[in-house]
Design an enzyme around this catalytic site. Structure first.
Site, mmCIF file in Angstrom:
data_model
loop_
_atom_site.group_PDB
_atom_site.id
_atom_site.type_symbol
_atom_site.label_atom_id
_atom_site.label_comp_id
_atom_site.label_asym_id
_atom_site.label_seq_id
_atom_site.Cartn_x
_atom_site.Cartn_y
_atom_site.Cartn_z
ATOM 1 N N ASP A 56 6.762 -32.200 -27.773
ATOM 2 C CA ASP A 56 5.651 -33.098 -27.462
ATOM 3 C C ASP A 56 6.243 -34.471 -27.146
ATOM 4 O O ASP A 56 6.943 -35.049 -27.989
ATOM 5 C CB ASP A 56 4.742 -33.144 -28.701
ATOM 6 C CG ASP A 56 3.530 -34.031 -28.530
ATOM 7 O OD1 ASP A 56 3.519 -34.880 -27.614
ATOM 8 O OD2 ASP A 56 2.582 -33.883 -29.336
ATOM 9 N N THR A 92 -0.384 -39.487 -25.154
ATOM 10 C CA THR A 92 0.601 -38.962 -24.192
ATOM 11 C C THR A 92 0.893 -39.989 -23.107
ATOM 12 O O THR A 92 2.048 -40.245 -22.765
ATOM 13 C CB THR A 92 0.067 -37.647 -23.578
ATOM 14 O OG1 THR A 92 -0.070 -36.686 -24.623
ATOM 15 C CG2 THR A 92 1.008 -37.096 -22.527
ATOM 16 N N TYR A 145 -7.732 -41.402 -19.665
ATOM 17 C CA TYR A 145 -6.704 -41.033 -18.684
ATOM 18 C C TYR A 145 -6.322 -42.255 -17.849
ATOM 19 O O TYR A 145 -5.142 -42.605 -17.743
ATOM 20 C CB TYR A 145 -7.270 -39.926 -17.800
ATOM 21 C CG TYR A 145 -6.321 -39.389 -16.746
ATOM 22 C CD1 TYR A 145 -5.199 -38.644 -17.081
ATOM 23 C CD2 TYR A 145 -6.579 -39.608 -15.387
ATOM 24 C CE1 TYR A 145 -4.344 -38.133 -16.108
ATOM 25 C CE2 TYR A 145 -5.733 -39.100 -14.409
ATOM 26 C CZ TYR A 145 -4.628 -38.364 -14.765
ATOM 27 O OH TYR A 145 -3.782 -37.855 -13.796
ATOM 28 N N LYS A 149 -2.735 -44.249 -17.982
ATOM 29 C CA LYS A 149 -1.851 -44.276 -16.811
ATOM 30 C C LYS A 149 -1.558 -45.714 -16.396
ATOM 31 O O LYS A 149 -0.466 -46.031 -15.953
ATOM 32 C CB LYS A 149 -2.489 -43.498 -15.663
ATOM 33 C CG LYS A 149 -2.491 -41.986 -15.865
ATOM 34 C CD LYS A 149 -1.087 -41.425 -15.697
ATOM 35 C CE LYS A 149 -1.067 -39.904 -15.751
ATOM 36 N NZ LYS A 149 0.294 -39.359 -15.576
HETATM 37 P P1 NAD Z 1 -0.926 -29.962 -15.612
HETATM 38 O O1 NAD Z 1 -1.916 -30.133 -16.687
HETATM 39 O O2 NAD Z 1 -0.886 -28.666 -14.864
HETATM 40 O O3 NAD Z 1 0.555 -30.216 -16.149
HETATM 41 C C1 NAD Z 1 0.853 -31.139 -17.154
HETATM 42 C C2 NAD Z 1 1.981 -30.576 -17.996
HETATM 43 O O4 NAD Z 1 2.313 -31.544 -19.012
HETATM 44 C C3 NAD Z 1 1.601 -29.295 -18.730
HETATM 45 O O5 NAD Z 1 2.630 -28.347 -18.636
HETATM 46 C C4 NAD Z 1 1.385 -29.749 -20.178
HETATM 47 O O6 NAD Z 1 1.614 -28.727 -21.110
HETATM 48 C C5 NAD Z 1 2.388 -30.890 -20.272
HETATM 49 N N1 NAD Z 1 2.023 -31.872 -21.303
HETATM 50 C C6 NAD Z 1 0.860 -32.566 -21.416
HETATM 51 N N2 NAD Z 1 0.902 -33.382 -22.483
HETATM 52 C C7 NAD Z 1 2.138 -33.216 -23.054
HETATM 53 C C8 NAD Z 1 2.784 -33.778 -24.177
HETATM 54 N N3 NAD Z 1 2.196 -34.686 -24.951
HETATM 55 N N4 NAD Z 1 4.045 -33.372 -24.459
HETATM 56 C C9 NAD Z 1 4.675 -32.456 -23.698
HETATM 57 N N5 NAD Z 1 4.104 -31.877 -22.605
HETATM 58 C C10 NAD Z 1 2.847 -32.260 -22.303
HETATM 59 O O7 NAD Z 1 -1.151 -31.181 -14.608
HETATM 60 P P2 NAD Z 1 -0.571 -31.464 -13.149
HETATM 61 O O8 NAD Z 1 -1.681 -31.404 -12.185
HETATM 62 O O9 NAD Z 1 0.640 -30.624 -12.915
HETATM 63 O O10 NAD Z 1 -0.168 -32.994 -13.306
HETATM 64 C C11 NAD Z 1 1.173 -33.393 -13.533
HETATM 65 C C12 NAD Z 1 1.277 -34.906 -13.521
HETATM 66 O O11 NAD Z 1 0.847 -35.419 -12.260
HETATM 67 C C13 NAD Z 1 0.416 -35.598 -14.591
HETATM 68 O O12 NAD Z 1 1.126 -36.696 -15.107
HETATM 69 C C14 NAD Z 1 -0.793 -36.066 -13.815
HETATM 70 O O13 NAD Z 1 -1.381 -37.190 -14.411
HETATM 71 C C15 NAD Z 1 -0.179 -36.379 -12.458
HETATM 72 N N6 NAD Z 1 -1.201 -36.301 -11.389
HETATM 73 C C16 NAD Z 1 -1.633 -35.083 -10.950
HETATM 74 C C17 NAD Z 1 -2.604 -35.031 -9.954
HETATM 75 C C18 NAD Z 1 -3.107 -33.710 -9.394
HETATM 76 O O14 NAD Z 1 -3.987 -33.737 -8.532
HETATM 77 N N7 NAD Z 1 -2.610 -32.568 -9.807
HETATM 78 C C19 NAD Z 1 -3.138 -36.205 -9.439
HETATM 79 C C20 NAD Z 1 -2.691 -37.418 -9.940
HETATM 80 C C21 NAD Z 1 -1.697 -37.456 -10.916
#
Ligand code: NAD
Ligand code: UDP
Length: 308
Positions: A56, A92, A145, A149
């Site tokens: 984590d 987080t 969120y 961020k």
């Molecule tokens: P996702 O939820 O599929 O992946 C997030 C990953 O982080 C997961 O594997 C989860 O288990 C891990 N995680 C979360 N909290 C954790 C913690 N405290 N310790 C360890 N692991 C942890 O999301 P995603 O869509 O792949 O997003 C990835 C990143 O990109 C994020 O930071 C998100 O904010 C950013 N983002 C994504 C999008 C999108 O459209 N997908 C848009 C803007 C920003």
């Protein structure tokens, strides 16, 4: 790619797993740090150069050995996910980002942190450029969120200024593609699941709110271009092609040949009404722009690898 050993936090998630794959293809050794709260080890390939360190990121990240690059992606990203774990999302976004920064500082590594278009909130400027400060409701449900961020971005800039850490911030706009969980609540996997099952597509509100959807293959190219660049950003990464949520529903019904209909439900609190990235900076400093159209991306998302 000049990186020998890369730490990807959140590497077992949707975007993170594609990032790990791309890094392995480019010859890097990769360590994925993830506690699987919204991701899964099943998203990761079995590869001799990939190590998984379950953990984590709200706790300090202790890893032995040299690290050239940290890509910090760990954070729940779907509104459905972060609204069901509000305090953990704050932890987080805040502690997790500080710990990723500490790791990069200790190892002398470059770090690129995944921020989001949500830092612009419900934007009053359109399209969104990086110099727009945003319009976030600091006490609304989405703030767990958005503000985490924003704190993360502040932390990145503080480490750069105070310690000279080599940092980069990317503001990612809505991204979709294979390995999104069908139940993660985001618009593309939800509508695809519903269209395939012949169920109504649940449009929140009147469906006139807009998003600009980027295919994950394009996004990963942009993220790695940022890793290789000396630029500190923030840099928007997204596809500037803007569509309404209603249009997304109609396109998915048409592309899947589904008999589903559209059903309007209550709107989400503080749901941004319009969102489209201005990607002039990414074009200029990274030489990057998306190449995959929405129709092509959606087709790729349900065949041969279904979303989720
Ligand atoms: P996702 O939820 O599929 O992946 C997030 C990953 O982080 C997961 O594997 C989860 O288990 C891990 N995680 C979360 N909290 C954790 C913690 N405290 N310790 C360890 N692991 C942890 O999301 P995603 O869509 O792949 O997003 C990835 C990143 O990109 C994020 O930071 C998100 O904010 C950013 N983002 C994504 C999008 C999108 O459209 N997908 C848009 C803007 C920003
Ligand atoms: N949305 C919707 N129905 C759903 C899921 C999402 O109408 O089943 C809408 C949501 O209200 C928002 C847009 O689609 O206006 C994008 O939502 P998503 O959760 O994918 O990402 P967001 O951009 O809100 O983080």
């Amino acid at each position: 790619m000049g990186f020998r050993r890369v730490v990807v936090t959140g590497g077992a998630g949707f975007i993170g797993s594609h990032v790990c794959e791309a890094l392995l293809e480019r010859g890097a050794r990769v360590v994925c740090v993830d506690d699987f709260r919204t991701g899964s080890p099943d998203n990761l390939p079995d590869h001799p150069h990939l190590g998984v360190a379950p953990g984590d990121v709200t706790r300090p990240i202790d890893l032995l050995g040299d690290v050239d690059l940290v890509l910090h992606l760990a954070c729940p990203a779907s509104p459905v996910d972060y609204l069901r774990m509000p305090v953990d999302t704050l932890r987080t976004g805040a502690l997790g980002t500080l710990h990723a920064l500490e790791l990069a500082r200790r190892k002398g590594a470059r770090i690129v942190v995944a921020s989001t278009s949500e830092v612009y909130g419900d934007p009053l400027e359109h399209p969104q450029r990086e110099d727009y400060w945003g319009n976030v409701n600091p006490i609304g449900p989405r703030s767990v969120y958005d503000e985490a961020k924003r704190f993360g971005e502040a932390a990145v800039e503080a480490f750069r200024r105070e310690y000279g850490t080599d940092t980069g911030i990317v503001r990612i706009f809505n991204t979709y593609g294979p390995r999104m969980r069908p139940d993660d609540g985001r618009v593309v996997p939800t509508f695809l699941r519903q269209a395939r099952a012949g169920e109504p597509l649940t449009v929140h509100g009147d469906g006139r709110q807009t998003r600009s959807l980027c295919h994950v293959d394009d996004l990963v190219r942009g993220l790695l271009a940022m890793a290789e660049s000396p630029h500190h950003g923030p840099v928007n990464l997204g596809n500037p092609h803007e569509v309404t949520v209603l249009e997304i529903a109609e396109r998915i019904i048409a592309l899947t040949g589904s008999t589903s209909v559209v059903e309007h439900g209550a709107g989400m609190v503080d749901d941004p009404k319009r969102r489209r990235p201005d990607i002039s900076l990414a074009r200029e400093v990274l030489g990057w722009e998306p190449e995959i159209s929405l129709d092509e991306g959606l087709r790729r998302s349900f065949a041969p690898h279904p979303v989720g």
